[in-house]
Design a protein around this motif. Structure first.
Motif, PDB file in Angstrom:
ATOM      1  N   HIS A  14     -27.975 110.964 -44.253  1.00  0.00           N
ATOM      2  CA  HIS A  14     -29.123 111.654 -43.687  1.00  0.00           C
ATOM      3  C   HIS A  14     -30.175 111.834 -44.767  1.00  0.00           C
ATOM      4  CE1 HIS A  14     -31.299 114.407 -41.098  1.00  0.00           C
ATOM      5  NE2 HIS A  14     -30.502 113.992 -40.130  1.00  0.00           N
ATOM      6  N   ALA A  15     -31.432 111.486 -44.407  1.00  0.00           N
ATOM      7  CA  ALA A  15     -32.487 111.538 -45.424  1.00  0.00           C
ATOM      8  C   ALA A  15     -32.753 112.970 -45.854  1.00  0.00           C
ATOM      9  CB  ALA A  15     -33.750 110.901 -44.884  1.00  0.00           C
ATOM     10  N   ALA A  16     -32.808 113.885 -44.896  1.00  0.00           N
ATOM     11  CA  ALA A  16     -33.152 115.266 -45.221  1.00  0.00           C
ATOM     12  C   ALA A  16     -31.911 116.008 -45.682  1.00  0.00           C
ATOM     13  CB  ALA A  16     -33.769 115.951 -44.005  1.00  0.00           C
ATOM     14  N   THR A  17     -31.466 115.706 -46.898  1.00  0.00           N
ATOM     15  CA  THR A  17     -30.288 116.411 -47.410  1.00  0.00           C
ATOM     16  C   THR A  17     -30.645 117.858 -47.692  1.00  0.00           C
ATOM     17  OG1 THR A  17     -30.877 115.456 -49.524  1.00  0.00           O
ATOM     18  CG2 THR A  17     -29.013 114.477 -48.380  1.00  0.00           C
ATOM     19  N   GLY A  18     -29.659 118.709 -47.594  1.00  0.00           N
ATOM     20  CA  GLY A  18     -29.919 120.134 -47.835  1.00  0.00           C
ATOM     21  C   GLY A  18     -30.159 120.855 -46.525  1.00  0.00           C
ATOM     22  N   GLU A  19     -31.141 120.357 -45.742  1.00  0.00           N
ATOM     23  CA  GLU A  19     -31.443 121.035 -44.497  1.00  0.00           C
ATOM     24  C   GLU A  19     -30.420 120.704 -43.418  1.00  0.00           C
ATOM     25  OE1 GLU A  19     -33.840 123.259 -43.032  1.00  0.00           O
ATOM     26  OE2 GLU A  19     -33.648 123.749 -45.161  1.00  0.00           O
ATOM     27  N   GLY A  20     -30.211 119.395 -43.174  1.00  0.00           N
ATOM     28  CA  GLY A  20     -29.400 118.971 -42.044  1.00  0.00           C
ATOM     29  C   GLY A  20     -27.911 119.088 -42.326  1.00  0.00           C
ATOM     30  N   PHE A  21     -27.139 118.469 -41.444  1.00  0.00           N
ATOM     31  CA  PHE A  21     -25.689 118.489 -41.571  1.00  0.00           C
ATOM     32  C   PHE A  21     -25.258 117.424 -42.559  1.00  0.00           C
ATOM     33  CE2 PHE A  21     -21.617 116.799 -39.785  1.00  0.00           C
ATOM     34  CZ  PHE A  21     -20.837 117.830 -40.279  1.00  0.00           C
ATOM     35  N   ASN A  22     -24.494 117.806 -43.554  1.00  0.00           N
ATOM     36  CA  ASN A  22     -23.974 116.844 -44.511  1.00  0.00           C
ATOM     37  C   ASN A  22     -22.628 116.347 -44.032  1.00  0.00           C
ATOM     38  OD1 ASN A  22     -26.010 116.840 -46.488  1.00  0.00           O
ATOM     39  ND2 ASN A  22     -25.298 118.849 -47.172  1.00  0.00           N
ATOM     40  N   PRO A  23     -22.562 115.103 -43.554  1.00  0.00           N
ATOM     41  CA  PRO A  23     -21.274 114.623 -43.057  1.00  0.00           C
ATOM     42  C   PRO A  23     -20.264 114.527 -44.186  1.00  0.00           C
ATOM     43  CG  PRO A  23     -22.849 112.839 -43.182  1.00  0.00           C
ATOM     44  CD  PRO A  23     -23.610 114.081 -43.474  1.00  0.00           C
ATOM     45  N   PRO A  24     -18.992 114.782 -43.894  1.00  0.00           N
ATOM     46  CA  PRO A  24     -17.953 114.673 -44.920  1.00  0.00           C
ATOM     47  C   PRO A  24     -17.891 113.247 -45.443  1.00  0.00           C
ATOM     48  CG  PRO A  24     -17.074 115.602 -42.898  1.00  0.00           C
ATOM     49  CD  PRO A  24     -18.448 115.140 -42.602  1.00  0.00           C
ATOM     50  N   SER A  25     -17.661 113.100 -46.716  1.00  0.00           N
ATOM     51  CA  SER A  25     -17.626 111.761 -47.301  1.00  0.00           C
ATOM     52  C   SER A  25     -16.509 111.708 -48.334  1.00  0.00           C
ATOM     53  CB  SER A  25     -18.960 111.433 -47.953  1.00  0.00           C
ATOM     54  OG  SER A  25     -19.142 112.275 -49.062  1.00  0.00           O
ATOM     55  N   ALA A  26     -16.473 110.605 -49.067  1.00  0.00           N
ATOM     56  CA  ALA A  26     -15.422 110.437 -50.072  1.00  0.00           C
ATOM     57  C   ALA A  26     -15.488 111.512 -51.143  1.00  0.00           C
ATOM     58  CB  ALA A  26     -15.536 109.060 -50.710  1.00  0.00           C
ATOM     59  N   LYS A  27     -16.644 112.147 -51.267  1.00  0.00           N
ATOM     60  CA  LYS A  27     -16.767 113.213 -52.270  1.00  0.00           C
ATOM     61  C   LYS A  27     -15.836 114.385 -51.965  1.00  0.00           C
ATOM     62  CE  LYS A  27     -21.426 112.758 -54.112  1.00  0.00           C
ATOM     63  NZ  LYS A  27     -22.007 111.912 -53.042  1.00  0.00           N
ATOM     64  N   ASP A  28     -15.539 114.583 -50.688  1.00  0.00           N
ATOM     65  CA  ASP A  28     -14.689 115.714 -50.319  1.00  0.00           C
ATOM     66  C   ASP A  28     -13.263 115.556 -50.822  1.00  0.00           C
ATOM     67  OD1 ASP A  28     -16.343 117.518 -48.747  1.00  0.00           O
ATOM     68  OD2 ASP A  28     -16.650 115.758 -47.498  1.00  0.00           O
ATOM     69  N   PHE A  29     -12.938 114.362 -51.319  1.00  0.00           N
ATOM     70  CA  PHE A  29     -11.583 114.134 -51.805  1.00  0.00           C
ATOM     71  C   PHE A  29     -11.474 114.324 -53.311  1.00  0.00           C
ATOM     72  CE2 PHE A  29     -11.767 112.126 -47.763  1.00  0.00           C
ATOM     73  CZ  PHE A  29     -10.514 112.308 -47.225  1.00  0.00           C
ATOM     74  N   GLU A  30     -12.631 114.461 -53.967  1.00  0.00           N
ATOM     75  CA  GLU A  30     -12.599 114.647 -55.417  1.00  0.00           C
ATOM     76  C   GLU A  30     -12.639 116.128 -55.719  1.00  0.00           C
ATOM     77  OE1 GLU A  30     -15.902 112.342 -56.673  1.00  0.00           O
ATOM     78  OE2 GLU A  30     -14.977 110.502 -55.943  1.00  0.00           O
ATOM     79  N   LEU A  31     -11.448 116.711 -55.802  1.00  0.00           N
ATOM     80  CA  LEU A  31     -11.369 118.154 -55.991  1.00  0.00           C
ATOM     81  C   LEU A  31     -11.396 118.466 -57.486  1.00  0.00           C
ATOM     82  CD1 LEU A  31      -8.585 118.672 -53.369  1.00  0.00           C
ATOM     83  CD2 LEU A  31     -10.995 119.160 -53.099  1.00  0.00           C
ATOM     84  N   PRO A  32     -12.087 119.535 -57.861  1.00  0.00           N
ATOM     85  CA  PRO A  32     -12.126 119.901 -59.287  1.00  0.00           C
ATOM     86  C   PRO A  32     -10.786 120.473 -59.724  1.00  0.00           C
ATOM     87  CG  PRO A  32     -13.205 121.558 -57.960  1.00  0.00           C
ATOM     88  CD  PRO A  32     -12.837 120.465 -57.024  1.00  0.00           C
ATOM     89  N   PRO A  33     -10.467 120.370 -61.024  1.00  0.00           N
ATOM     90  CA  PRO A  33      -9.226 120.975 -61.512  1.00  0.00           C
ATOM     91  C   PRO A  33      -9.271 122.495 -61.336  1.00  0.00           C
ATOM     92  CG  PRO A  33     -10.561 120.176 -63.320  1.00  0.00           C
ATOM     93  CD  PRO A  33     -11.182 119.656 -62.080  1.00  0.00           C
TER      94      PRO A  33
END
Lengths: 260, 64, 70
Positions: free
Chosen positions: A5-24
């Protein structure tokens, strides 16, 4: 495939591969992440469960003993005896460990508060597939001798000689590259996609709930579908643990067979 | 049951590795000679053909 | 929908996978039906079913690879 989505921040951020990179979870200790913790937890859980189940073994089994023996019997009879055939007892410990480890780690995807399938980090399936890979090649080489084993893999009987130029690379790639790769990627992709699917429905439902009135009205449907998919995921998790173990047993059986 | 499942996954593996091996060789020939995807396509077709031949040799030749 | 990025190749692959999926289903439906009605026909039907499966699967994998190559 990513639809950003172009309007990041405002709209809905769909889950992506980033959700699998959990911090220690411990500052500064890089390896102490949630998947590692879950893997350790699964080992502790499996050990405690099966020690408790087999400790007071009786002729008339308790409920716990019955459950433990049920799982063990399923692997031993259904996967070991049925597929590997007469030398199967040697391999039952490995098959059983593999099955329970993958099963419990998959279940973590739908257990509340844990909610992360360990196998959706690709390194875990890679290592498991590597162990299987070494075991079935070792077994085959030990049984038949290295020359005969490799010759059986590379050269199909009954083919005119020039055709081997076409076929031998395919056979080598199948046994040494595609088999371990598909074995690990199948498990990884199923867990990854399943977790992503649940994230889409639950995070999306939450987002709809915070929207205008019309969106609030449709958000329950997202949650209902999400709950339905959770049961579907349960089925997929059992199935994937079974398939991984089944394929391991099939590869071992194929390496043991004199002629395939 | 046992033989069926084994065969299905083997077929899948043969087809996939046929495409990967010969398609990959075609891809590198393309890079080497500077063509645009011509040899990749030839390699893919060749790989698919020989993988199907291999499947026929292993599972279709003698009935049973 | 402006602001969406991605490749249509994968949508095309999704569509092209429908055919082999249905084909595989039909092949094994027929195979199971045949073996259930006449168990001794299994050795005759098995290679035919596997070759049919291989052909259908070949198309699906071909679509997968072409979606990335083209």
């Amino acid at each position: 495939m990513r639809l950003i989505h172009a309007a990041t921040g405002e709209g809905f951020n769909p889950p992506s591969a980033k959700d699998f990179e959990l911090p220690p979870f411990i500052e500064g200790v890089d390896w102490a992440t949630k998947p590692i913790l879950l893997a350790f937890l699964s080992v502790i859980f499996i050990s405690v469960f099966f020690i408790a189940a087999s400790r007071k073994a009786a002729v008339v089994p308790s409920k716990l003993q019955f459950a433990g023996e049920g799982v063990y019997n399923f692997v031993r009879e259904g996967l070991g005896r049925e597929i590997i055939g007469h030398d199967f007892l040697k391999f039952v410990p490995y098959l059983f460990t593999l099955f329970t480890f993958i099963l419990v780690n998959n279940f973590f995807g739908i257990i509340p508060f844990l909610q992360f399938p360990t196998m959706s980090r690709v390194s875990f399936p890679y290592v498991l597939a590597a162990i299987t890979f070494f075991i079935f090649h070792y077994v085959g080489i030990k049984k038949q001798g290295i020359v005969k084993y490799l010759r059986e893999i590379m050269f199909m009987p009954g083919v005119p000689k020039p055709v081997y130029i076409l076929l031998t690379p395919i056979e080598i790639a199948t046994y040494f590259l595609v088999r371990p790769l598909t074995l690990s990627l199948r498990l990884f992709a199923n867990m990854f996609a399943g977790h992503l699917l649940l994230l889409v429905f639950f995070l999306g439902g939450e987002h709809l709930l915070n929207g205008v009135l019309g969106l609030k009205l449709v958000s329950p449907f997202a949650f209902v579908i999400g709950i339905g998919l959770t049961f579907f995921e349960f089925m997929v998790q059992v199935l994937q643990a079974y398939i991984f173990t089944l394929l391991t047993a099939l590869y071992i059986a194929g390496a043991l067979a004199d002629e395939h | 049951m046992n033989k069926d499942e084994n065969a299905l996954w083997s077929i899948f593996g043969y087809l996939l590795s046929g495409l990967l091996v010969w398609g990959g060789i075609g891809y590198f020939v393309d890079r080497w000679l500077g063509y645009d995807r011509v040899f990749t396509l030839v390699g893919l077709l060749l790989g698919m053909g020989s993988a199907l031949y291999l499947v026929w040799l292993r599972f279709g030749r003698h009935s049973g | 929908m402006e602001g969406m990025t991605g490749t249509l190749n994968l949508v095309g692959y999704g569509l092209s996978a429908i055919g082999p999926a249905i084909a595989t289903g039909m092949i094994f439906a027929a195979y199971i039906n045949g073996v259930a009605r006449q168990p001794e026909a299994r050795s005759v039907l098995q290679p035919i079913a596997f070759l049919g499966f291989a052909l259908a699967e070949a198309l699906a994998l071909f679509g997968l690879v072409l979606a990335f190559v083209l």
